[in-house]
Design a protein around this motif. Structure first.
Motif: not given
Length: 184
Positions: A11-40
Protein backbone atom coordinates in the motif's frame (compact mmCIF):
# COMPACT_ATOMS: atom_id res chain seq x y z
CA UNK A 1 -2.65 6.86 -17.23
CA UNK A 2 -2.56 6.66 -13.45
CA UNK A 3 -4.66 8.97 -11.29
CA UNK A 4 -2.06 8.98 -8.49
CA UNK A 5 1.13 7.34 -7.31
CA UNK A 6 1.38 3.67 -8.12
CA UNK A 7 0.96 1.63 -4.96
CA UNK A 8 3.37 -1.06 -3.91
CA UNK A 9 2.49 -4.42 -2.48
CA UNK A 10 1.94 -3.10 1.04
CA UNK A 11 0.00 0.00 0.00
CA UNK A 12 2.97 2.37 0.06
CA UNK A 13 3.74 4.35 -3.12
CA UNK A 14 6.53 3.08 -5.38
CA UNK A 15 9.24 5.62 -6.06
CA UNK A 16 9.11 7.49 -9.35
CA UNK A 17 12.15 8.79 -11.27
CA UNK A 18 13.12 12.44 -10.83
CA UNK A 19 15.04 12.58 -14.13
CA UNK A 20 14.83 10.58 -17.38
CA UNK A 21 17.45 10.59 -20.16
CA UNK A 22 16.93 8.95 -23.55
CA UNK A 23 20.20 7.17 -24.41
CA UNK A 24 19.03 6.03 -27.85
CA UNK A 25 18.19 9.31 -29.62
CA UNK A 26 20.83 8.45 -32.26
CA UNK A 27 18.58 5.58 -33.35
CA UNK A 28 15.35 7.55 -33.23
CA UNK A 29 14.03 5.64 -30.21
CA UNK A 30 11.78 7.24 -27.64
CA UNK A 31 12.55 6.99 -23.91
CA UNK A 32 11.28 3.76 -22.40
CA UNK A 33 8.37 4.62 -20.08
CA UNK A 34 9.18 3.78 -16.43
CA UNK A 35 5.96 1.77 -16.34
CA UNK A 36 7.48 -0.83 -18.68
CA UNK A 37 10.32 -2.08 -16.43
CA UNK A 38 8.30 -1.38 -13.27
CA UNK A 39 5.46 -3.58 -14.49
CA UNK A 40 7.90 -6.36 -15.43
CA UNK A 41 9.35 -6.18 -11.90
CA UNK A 42 5.94 -5.97 -10.22
CA UNK A 43 5.53 -9.74 -10.15
CA UNK A 44 7.43 -9.58 -6.83
CA UNK A 45 9.66 -12.63 -6.49
CA UNK A 46 11.48 -12.86 -9.78
CA UNK A 47 12.04 -16.62 -9.71
CA UNK A 48 14.86 -18.80 -11.03
CA UNK A 49 14.09 -18.12 -14.69
CA UNK A 50 15.12 -14.46 -14.28
CA UNK A 51 18.84 -13.97 -13.67
CA UNK A 52 20.19 -11.14 -11.53
CA UNK A 53 23.79 -10.35 -10.63
CA UNK A 54 25.10 -8.29 -7.73
CA UNK A 55 28.25 -6.24 -8.35
CA UNK A 56 30.20 -5.17 -5.26
CA UNK A 57 33.72 -3.98 -4.44
CA UNK A 58 36.15 -6.00 -2.33
CA UNK A 59 38.05 -4.24 0.46
CA UNK A 60 41.18 -4.14 -1.77
CA UNK A 61 39.20 -2.40 -4.57
CA UNK A 62 38.79 -5.38 -6.89
CA UNK A 63 35.30 -5.96 -8.30
CA UNK A 64 33.16 -8.93 -7.31
CA UNK A 65 30.05 -10.26 -9.08
CA UNK A 66 27.68 -13.01 -7.98
CA UNK A 67 24.33 -14.36 -9.03
CA UNK A 68 21.46 -13.59 -6.66
CA UNK A 69 17.76 -14.24 -6.27
CA UNK A 70 15.89 -10.94 -6.36
CA UNK A 71 12.48 -9.64 -5.37
CA UNK A 72 10.83 -6.27 -6.14
CA UNK A 73 8.89 -4.68 -3.30
CA UNK A 74 7.65 -1.09 -3.00
CA UNK A 75 10.07 0.29 -5.57
CA UNK A 76 13.25 -1.40 -4.34
CA UNK A 77 15.09 -4.63 -5.20
CA UNK A 78 15.85 -7.09 -2.42
CA UNK A 79 18.27 -10.00 -2.26
CA UNK A 80 19.46 -12.40 0.41
CA UNK A 81 22.73 -14.10 1.26
CA UNK A 82 24.62 -15.61 4.16
CA UNK A 83 26.49 -13.15 6.40
CA UNK A 84 29.85 -14.82 5.74
CA UNK A 85 29.63 -14.70 1.95
CA UNK A 86 31.95 -12.40 0.02
CA UNK A 87 29.01 -10.31 -1.23
CA UNK A 88 27.64 -9.73 2.30
CA UNK A 89 31.06 -8.76 3.63
CA UNK A 90 31.62 -6.43 0.67
CA UNK A 91 28.27 -4.68 1.20
CA UNK A 92 28.99 -4.34 4.93
CA UNK A 93 32.29 -2.58 4.13
CA UNK A 94 30.98 -0.53 1.17
CA UNK A 95 27.23 -0.45 0.45
CA UNK A 96 27.67 0.98 -3.08
CA UNK A 97 26.75 -1.74 -5.57
CA UNK A 98 24.91 -2.66 -8.74
CA UNK A 99 22.30 -5.24 -9.59
CA UNK A 100 21.89 -6.19 -13.23
CA UNK A 101 19.33 -8.49 -14.70
CA UNK A 102 17.66 -9.71 -17.82
CA UNK A 103 13.89 -9.53 -17.75
CA UNK A 104 11.69 -10.61 -20.65
CA UNK A 105 12.47 -8.18 -23.49
CA UNK A 106 14.55 -5.80 -21.34
CA UNK A 107 17.89 -5.65 -19.54
CA UNK A 108 18.19 -3.50 -16.42
CA UNK A 109 21.08 -2.19 -14.33
CA UNK A 110 20.40 -0.67 -10.91
CA UNK A 111 23.07 1.46 -9.23
CA UNK A 112 22.69 2.36 -5.57
CA UNK A 113 23.36 1.25 -2.03
CA UNK A 114 22.42 -1.97 -0.29
CA UNK A 115 21.65 -2.19 3.41
CA UNK A 116 20.66 -5.11 5.56
CA UNK A 117 16.98 -5.29 6.46
CA UNK A 118 16.07 -6.60 9.91
CA UNK A 119 12.59 -5.19 10.59
CA UNK A 120 9.94 -7.84 11.03
CA UNK A 121 7.20 -6.40 8.75
CA UNK A 122 9.56 -6.16 5.76
CA UNK A 123 11.06 -9.59 6.43
CA UNK A 124 7.57 -11.11 6.64
CA UNK A 125 6.47 -9.39 3.42
CA UNK A 126 9.56 -10.55 1.49
CA UNK A 127 9.31 -14.08 2.89
CA UNK A 128 5.73 -14.20 1.58
CA UNK A 129 6.90 -12.97 -1.85
CA UNK A 130 9.64 -15.58 -2.01
CA UNK A 131 7.17 -18.32 -1.01
CA UNK A 132 4.78 -17.17 -3.76
CA UNK A 133 7.71 -17.48 -6.16
CA UNK A 134 8.32 -21.10 -5.08
CA UNK A 135 11.09 -20.78 -2.47
CA UNK A 136 9.84 -22.24 0.86
CA UNK A 137 11.58 -19.66 3.04
CA UNK A 138 10.75 -19.09 6.71
CA UNK A 139 11.83 -16.41 9.16
CA UNK A 140 14.22 -17.25 11.95
CA UNK A 141 14.77 -14.16 14.09
CA UNK A 142 15.89 -11.41 11.72
CA UNK A 143 16.97 -13.77 8.93
CA UNK A 144 15.65 -16.43 6.55
CA UNK A 145 16.02 -20.20 6.50
CA UNK A 146 14.80 -22.80 4.01
CA UNK A 147 15.54 -26.39 3.06
CA UNK A 148 17.58 -25.10 0.11
CA UNK A 149 18.95 -22.02 -1.62
CA UNK A 150 21.46 -21.28 -4.33
CA UNK A 151 24.95 -22.51 -3.39
CA UNK A 152 26.30 -18.97 -3.80
CA UNK A 153 24.00 -17.77 -0.98
CA UNK A 154 26.11 -19.64 1.57
CA UNK A 155 24.63 -21.66 4.42
CA UNK A 156 21.58 -20.43 6.36
CA UNK A 157 20.56 -18.22 7.97
CA UNK A 158 20.37 -15.71 5.11
CA UNK A 159 20.21 -11.97 5.67
CA UNK A 160 17.91 -9.79 3.60
CA UNK A 161 19.31 -6.70 1.85
CA UNK A 162 17.52 -3.78 0.14
CA UNK A 163 19.11 -2.03 -2.82
CA UNK A 164 17.92 1.56 -2.92
CA UNK A 165 18.60 2.56 -6.51
CA UNK A 166 19.88 6.02 -7.36
CA UNK A 167 20.11 5.27 -11.11
CA UNK A 168 18.44 2.63 -13.29
CA UNK A 169 19.44 1.90 -16.89
CA UNK A 170 17.03 0.01 -19.15
CA UNK A 171 17.76 -1.40 -22.61
CA UNK A 172 14.85 -2.89 -24.53
CA UNK A 173 15.77 -5.48 -27.15
CA UNK A 174 12.29 -5.74 -28.67
CA UNK A 175 9.91 -3.16 -30.13
CA UNK A 176 9.64 -0.54 -29.02
CA UNK A 177 13.43 -0.64 -28.63
CA UNK A 178 15.31 1.92 -26.63
CA UNK A 179 17.80 2.73 -23.92
CA UNK A 180 16.92 4.99 -21.02
CA UNK A 181 18.60 6.20 -17.82
CA UNK A 182 16.50 7.16 -14.82
CA UNK A 183 17.66 8.93 -11.68
CA UNK A 184 15.80 8.69 -8.41
Amino acid sequence: MSSGPRRGLNGMPNREPSDTTNLATLYGSQPIPWSRPRDLLAVGSLGPEVHFYLGTVRPDGRPHAAGIGAAWYDGDLYFQCGPKTRKARNVAANPACTISGGLPDMDLVFEGEARRVADTPTLEALAALYREGGWPVEMEGDAFTAPHSAPSAGPPPWHLFRLTARTVFGVAGVEPNGATRRRF
